[in-house]
Enzyme design. Structure first.
Site, mmCIF file in Angstrom:
data_model
loop_
_atom_site.group_PDB
_atom_site.id
_atom_site.type_symbol
_atom_site.label_atom_id
_atom_site.label_comp_id
_atom_site.label_asym_id
_atom_site.label_seq_id
_atom_site.Cartn_x
_atom_site.Cartn_y
_atom_site.Cartn_z
ATOM 1 N N GLN A 188 136.474 89.233 17.370
ATOM 2 C CA GLN A 188 135.454 90.181 17.800
ATOM 3 C C GLN A 188 136.074 91.597 17.880
ATOM 4 O OE1 GLN A 188 135.926 90.962 21.321
ATOM 5 N NE2 GLN A 188 134.222 92.405 21.434
ATOM 6 N N GLY A 190 137.049 93.927 19.760
ATOM 7 C CA GLY A 190 138.140 94.446 20.602
ATOM 8 C C GLY A 190 139.406 93.610 20.598
ATOM 9 N N LYS A 191 139.535 92.637 19.694
ATOM 10 C CA LYS A 191 140.689 91.747 19.757
ATOM 11 C C LYS A 191 141.893 92.317 18.966
ATOM 12 C CE LYS A 191 138.748 88.631 22.370
ATOM 13 N NZ LYS A 191 137.395 89.128 22.633
ATOM 14 N N HIS A 192 142.994 91.554 18.924
ATOM 15 C CA HIS A 192 144.215 92.059 18.253
ATOM 16 C C HIS A 192 143.943 92.409 16.794
ATOM 17 C CE1 HIS A 192 146.064 90.088 21.736
ATOM 18 N NE2 HIS A 192 147.107 90.846 21.522
#
Ligand SMILES: Cc1ncc(COP(=O)(O)O)c(C=O)c1O
Length: 410
Positions: A188, A190-192
């Site tokens: 998603q 905002g992930k790494h």
């Protein structure tokens, strides 16, 4: 404080590693004319490389991190009313799949220092109806998966690792997402790494792998002889458009994780010795990958606690989040009021009273952890200047909050 700085944000280009590589692969996918992953190149390649990186036999991409958890739970195939032990400090997308599969989320308390479940808290939540344990590695800080797996092994039940926030984290040398029976990841925004929305499941177990692959594909066993829709399942496929972005992002993952960790170490050093502020607590055998960088604030030492410090940081353009989530998941209407299927309250209608006893005194770590945590935004695009800016702002405002209390005391 010096002039304010605008920190890179994971919600836009300032803090994302999306660029020409993603554009090239998306273009290739579009030009190929094949946007379904059942026939395209991108999702297949992503799955192959992800499995190699985690060191597992099988990885399957799917539509989201929530879908990944759903795929994992469906593969375990609980009976209606079976219990799945998990945490109340997580994304709701990690809990609704349990209910959709007719199982009851039973909440273990957490260690207030890490906000992760522990072997002890999980043990206290087990019952003879426990069918699986979900271990969430919150903020990228590995939970004690091996100790929890030992408990699970004694009962012959699987551990599902929720590694949505923990790409490339490790516990005593093992990749997070490869220790339990199944690992779940989220891509998603905002992930790494990201492709907007997306998920990946991992496993070494051939039977679980087949069930997961089928659950993503309406239970249709592509490529096998005499196929049939074998059981109730959804279309949770990732498209080639997402897969192309995720594949390009995959090459950037190790670099993103490395920078996040280096910067976190720099911040930890810079924040040493500030009264009332604790930096992340990491087990000696664990490698934290800092999806977020969390402080713990002692409200007795810093008057106003996390909300007061967050308000002061906001004036410096630093958007930190006290509490992380406003309330434990069991206080959300869907679980508290058992709003599920029509008026049936299913699967909660099948629950043991103790499994749905959300009395506050049963969750001291959960409430203390949420009260004291302050989540800082974190990002692979931070430079030393950004990290030092954060450290200065925290030190300055923490000291002025402490001094307020000292002045009042005098
Ligand atoms: C720990 C955890 N599990 C599951 C999810 C659900 O993932 P998604 O938002 O990709 O559906 C998230 C949120 O992103 C998460 O942080």
């Amino acid at each position: 404080m010096a002039d304010t700085i605008i920190l890179p944000s994971d919600q836009d280009a300032s803090g994302r590693s999306l660029g020409d590589e993603e554009i090239a692969l998306v273009t290739q996918a579009i030009r190929s004319g094949t946007l379904t992953s059942t026939k395209g190149f991108a999702v297949k390649e992503l799955e192959k490389r992800f499995a190699e990186m985690i060191g597992v036999e099988y990885a399957y991409a799917c539509a989201s991190g929530s879908a990944a958890i759903h795929v994992a739970v469906a593969a375990i195939n609980p009976e209606p009313g079976d219990e799945i032990v998990t945490t109340a400090i997580t994304d709701m997308g990690a809990l609704t799949p349990i209910m959709y599969q007719g199982a009851i989320p039973v909440f273990a308390d957490v260690d207030p220092a890490t906000l992760n479940v522990t072997a002890e808290t999980v043990d206290a939540a087990l019952s003879d109806r426990t069918r699986a344990i979900v271990v969430t590695h919150l903020f990228g800080n590995p939970a004690q998966t091996k100790a929890i797996k030992a408990l699970a092994d004694k009962r012959g039940i699987p551990v599902i690792e929720d590694a949505a926030q923990a790409f490339m984290a490790r516990e005593s040398g093992s990749e997070i997402g490869s220790i339990g029976a199944i690992g779940c990841f989220s891509l998603q925004q905002g992930k790494h790494i990201t492709c907007g929305e997306g998920g990946i499941v991992t496993t070494n177990d051939v039977a679980l792998a087949r069930r997961m692959r089928l659950f993503i594909n309406k239970a249709w066993p592509y490529g096998e002889a005499g196929p049939d829709h074998e059981f109730i399942a959804l279309n949770y496929r990732m498209t080639e458009l997402q897969g192309a972005v995720a594949l390009a992002q995959f090459d950037k993952l190790a670099g993103n994780v490395r920078i996040r960790r280096l910067n976190a170490d720099r911040l930890t050093q810079a924040l040493a010795g500030i009264n009332g502020i604790a930096t992340p607590q990491i087990a000696p055998d664990a490698e934290h990958v800092y999806w977020k960088y969390c402080l713990r604030i002692d409200p007795d030492a810093l008057p106003g606690g996390p909300p007061a410090l967050a308000a002061a940081l906001k004036d410096e353009n630093i958007l930190s989040a006290p509490r992380y989530i406003q309330k434990p998941a069991f206080e959300c209407a869907v679980i508290r009021d058992q709003r599920t299927f029509g008026n049936s309250r299913f699967p909660f209608s099948l629950a043991r009273p103790e499994a749905v006893d959300y009395s506050r005194e049963r969750f001291p770590g959960t409430y203390a952890g949420l009260r004291d945590v302050l989540v800082l935004p974190w990002n692979e695009r931070y430079t030393n200047e950004h990290v030092d800016y954060l450290a200065d702002a925290i030190r300055t405002h923490a000291n002025s909050l402490t001094n307020t209390v000292l002045e009042v005391a005098e």
